[in-house]
Design an enzyme around this catalytic site. Sequence first.
Site, PDB file in Angstrom:
ATOM      1  N   HIS A  36       0.662  -1.432   0.066  1.00 23.21           N
ATOM      2  CA  HIS A  36       0.203   0.257   0.185  1.00 23.21           C
ATOM      3  C   HIS A  36       1.071   1.346  -0.095  1.00 23.21           C
ATOM      4  CE1 HIS A  36      -3.534  -2.603   0.233  1.00 23.21           C
ATOM      5  NE2 HIS A  36      -4.219  -1.413   0.640  1.00 23.21           N
ATOM      6  N   LYS A 101      -9.879  -7.860   7.805  1.00 26.88           N
ATOM      7  CA  LYS A 101     -10.158  -8.005   9.543  1.00 26.88           C
ATOM      8  C   LYS A 101     -10.525  -6.712  10.090  1.00 26.88           C
ATOM      9  CE  LYS A 101      -6.903 -10.614  11.675  1.00 26.88           C
ATOM     10  NZ  LYS A 101      -5.984 -11.034  12.161  1.00 26.88           N
TER      11      LYS A 101
END
Length: 173
Positions: A36, A101
């Site tokens: 990222h 999550k």
Amino acid sequence: MRKITLPMTKEQLFELQAGEAVQLSGTIYTARDAAHKRLVAIIDKKENLPFDLQDAAVYYAGPCPTKPGRVFGSCGPTTSGRMNAYAPKLFDMGVQCTIGKGPLSREVIDSLVENGAVYFCATGGAGALIAGCVKSAETVAFPDLGAEAVTRLEVENFPAIVGVDAKGNSIVR
């Protein structure tokens, strides 16, 4: 349980409801924090990305080594909060959904709503089950990152729950 083929149309994205169980089939890209960070740096420099983010599904995960005879190693979700600093820029570039999550920051939820995107939750500890949904895998960016390289996966019936829908409704806090 709703079966979804990726990429989704905008209408499909807005039909999803927080808490709804789904099975995803199609293309997803694995990317953790190191990937990222590099993607955002490329965007900031206005350089060409190594893969198209438009309508992409990004799975916050890095696989374990692949065992002989398997397509892909065990690959459970990474804590999504680790991507909070980067996610809004990727949604602005066209990412339509992420899978991870745990909870998201308010800024990320606002970005989901602004971009009509969705956050899916995958079950932590279910990496072996998820690996069984992977039909093919190919590294497409940053191979020097090892398990954190971006890998294009073709998946079938990947189990997930809508954690935050495109209207901002959330089951994760």
